[in-house]
Scaffold this active site. Structure first.
Site, PDB file in Angstrom:
ATOM      1  N   GLU A 353      82.572  39.773  19.332  1.00  0.00           N
ATOM      2  CA  GLU A 353      82.134  38.387  19.491  1.00  0.00           C
ATOM      3  C   GLU A 353      82.042  37.691  18.143  1.00  0.00           C
ATOM      4  O   GLU A 353      81.336  38.178  17.241  1.00  0.00           O
ATOM      5  CB  GLU A 353      80.754  38.320  20.150  1.00  0.00           C
ATOM      6  CG  GLU A 353      80.718  38.686  21.609  1.00  0.00           C
ATOM      7  CD  GLU A 353      79.324  38.492  22.210  1.00  0.00           C
ATOM      8  OE1 GLU A 353      79.189  38.701  23.413  1.00  0.00           O
ATOM      9  OE2 GLU A 353      78.375  38.122  21.474  1.00  0.00           O
ATOM     10  N   CYS A 354      82.705  36.604  17.979  1.00  0.00           N
ATOM     11  CA  CYS A 354      82.547  35.696  16.848  1.00  0.00           C
ATOM     12  C   CYS A 354      82.623  36.459  15.518  1.00  0.00           C
ATOM     13  O   CYS A 354      83.691  36.897  15.107  1.00  0.00           O
ATOM     14  CB  CYS A 354      81.246  34.902  16.987  1.00  0.00           C
ATOM     15  SG  CYS A 354      81.205  33.399  15.968  1.00  0.00           S
TER      16      CYS A 354
END
Length: 475
Positions: A353-354
């Site tokens: 994620e990210c």
């Protein structure tokens, strides 16, 4: 009992001091032996670190769209059964956003306490407090706290401007010692601030001198709320899909369809998931860890900065954080890179994620133009910007269901990979040129999207399960 004193701490805008006041109030009551549970309105990762330090308890996010009403109610009811006081920190201004902090307060009957930065203000303080109190009919009002007050004389002027004296909750004087440190994504994580607890104690001491800080348990009962958990999920179980996509607009702000059916089986039973958790990767919802455990997974934690290899595991989660602040250390950790490469080579899943995704690409360019080779497990270059690239709620549709969450990042990514899916704004269909890309290469799935796992546990199982050969080819 699901009845407990509770308040929602709001403000007319961001930057008024909500987080400091919430943490100070939690610390004030916790250090004299009271049990306090703190919640954060919206998807924020950073403020809860300070609230957890202040209260000594996990801090969960409450968002009527991302969580859904049933999930919010279940978490509040569980807290009410054990706490002496529940404090919910609002987000932005009281009426900002859809759903807003005011929507949450009205849905659960939470009295609202406003925190107002009183710099360069006197009589207008009372007008602003009156407007916040009366702008929306039916909003329960706890009172108003003046923050960053210049002097005792100034405090007197502010107090006299409040129409109803019982709503004056006091004044906190201006002091640099009561300021929590910040950086580009928000507050600095509390664990990275050496004197974090001392700062909270100083803030609690300042608050103790106010009428708010002097309230006894009996006084707090004026804010008692009954959190009826009739629709709460059974303890230790997660919904099959707690936030379904609505086909029609919600009748009330933030409405979501909810399913509280327990899963037929603990779909990740026997699986070990390794979670990166350190200064580089720290954007982790406690609720997400709970969801994985409820699904039967065993969790182990590792540091991308200090460890040279993954722990024994079946899947890896690389959450968001600040890889840009640790780019040289990440680049130098070739042992971790090689361990991840071996994990991927045998088809074991990775959900990134990210910030976790950023470290997987070939290179990271900082906002000052410095270049750092990263782990090179996905092709592409990440470039940090000086302004926000994306912000807001998003949903991601997978074969197993739709996850809700949000996006918040300053970087952009240039990759030859073609997205296998894209996120969309709430309750809309994904578009080919909008939203966040979901990239997949082999057993790696990666996106800027931050998922709230409890919104669809079936989709979480999909993320942490070996992809089929077709999925692994990104088709």
């Amino acid at each position: 009992m699901t009845t407990c004193p509770a308040i929602l701490v709001a403000a007319p805008a961001s930057g008024q001091g909500k987080t400091t006041v919430v943490s100070a109030l939690a610390r004030l009551h916790t250090r004299i032996g009271r049990k306090v549970r703190v919640f954060k309105c919206g998807p924020d990762f950073l403020d809860p670190y300070w609230h957890a330090l202040a209260s000594g308890a996990p801090v969960y996010q409450l968002d009527l769209w991302m969580n859904g009403e049933a999930d919010c109610r279940a978490r509040l009811a569980a807290a009410a059964r054990e706490a002496d006081l529940i404090i919910v920190e609002g987000v932005m201004g009281l009426f900002d956003g859809t759903p807003s902090a005011a929507d949450l307060a009205q849905r659960f009957g939470l009295p609202v306490m406003a925190v107002i930065n009183t710099g360069s203000m006197a009589g207008t303080f009372g007008a602003l407090a009156f407007g916040l109190q009366n702008y929306r009919p039916g909003l329960l009002w706890a009172g108003v706290l003046a923050n960053r007050v210049a002097s005792e004389r100034h405090a007197g002027m502010l107090k006299s401007s409040v129409r109803e004296p019982e709503h004056w909750l006091g004044a906190v004087m201006r002091s640099d010692a009561l300021t929590l440190p910040e950086r580009h994504l928000g507050l600095t994580v509390a664990s990275e601030v050496g004197d974090a607890l001392a700062r909270l104690d100083a803030a609690a001491d300042a608050l103790q001198a106010t009428p708010l800080g002097q309230m006894t348990l009996l006084d707090l009962q004026r804010w008692a709320v009954d959190f009826d958990d009739a629709v709460a999920m059974p303890k230790g179980e997660v919904a099959a899909c707690s936030a379904q996509v609505k086909e029609e607009p919600a009748k009330r702000a933030g409405d979501t369809q909810q399913s509280t059916l327990p899963p037929r089986r603990r779909s990740l039973h026997g699986q070990t998931i390794a979670v990166a958790r350190d200064a580089a990767f720290c954007f982790i919802y406690d609720a997400n860890l709970d969801c994985l455990r409820d699904l039967g997974a065993q969790l182990v934690f590792f540091s991308s900065l200090a460890d040279s290899a993954l722990p024994a595991c079946d899947a890896v989660w690389l959450p968001g954080g600040y890889p840009e602040l640790h780019a040289s250390t990440i680049a130098a950790n070739t042992g971790m890179r090689d361990s991840l490469a071996a994990h991927i080579a045998v088809g074991k899943p990775v959900w990134a994620e990210c910030g976790g995704m950023m470290a997987l690409f070939d290179m990271l360019i900082t906002s000052d133009g410095e270049r750092f080779a990263q782990w090179g497990l996905l092709p592409g270059i990440v470039t940090m910007g000086k302004r926000l690239a994306a912000l807001g709620p998003q949903q991601l549709s997978l074969a197993s269901g739709t996850l809700r969450g949000h996006t918040f990042h300053y970087s952009t990514t240039n990759s030859p990979l073609q997205p296998v899916a894209r996120t969309a704004r709430p309750d809309t269909d994904p578009m080919p040129d909008a939203g966040e890309a979901l990239w997949q290469q082999g057993s790696v799935r990666a996106s800027y999207f931050h998922a709230w796992f409890a919104s669809c546990p079936k989709a979480v199982v999909e993320l942490f399960t070996r992809p089929t050969p077709t999925q692994a080819q990104g088709l």
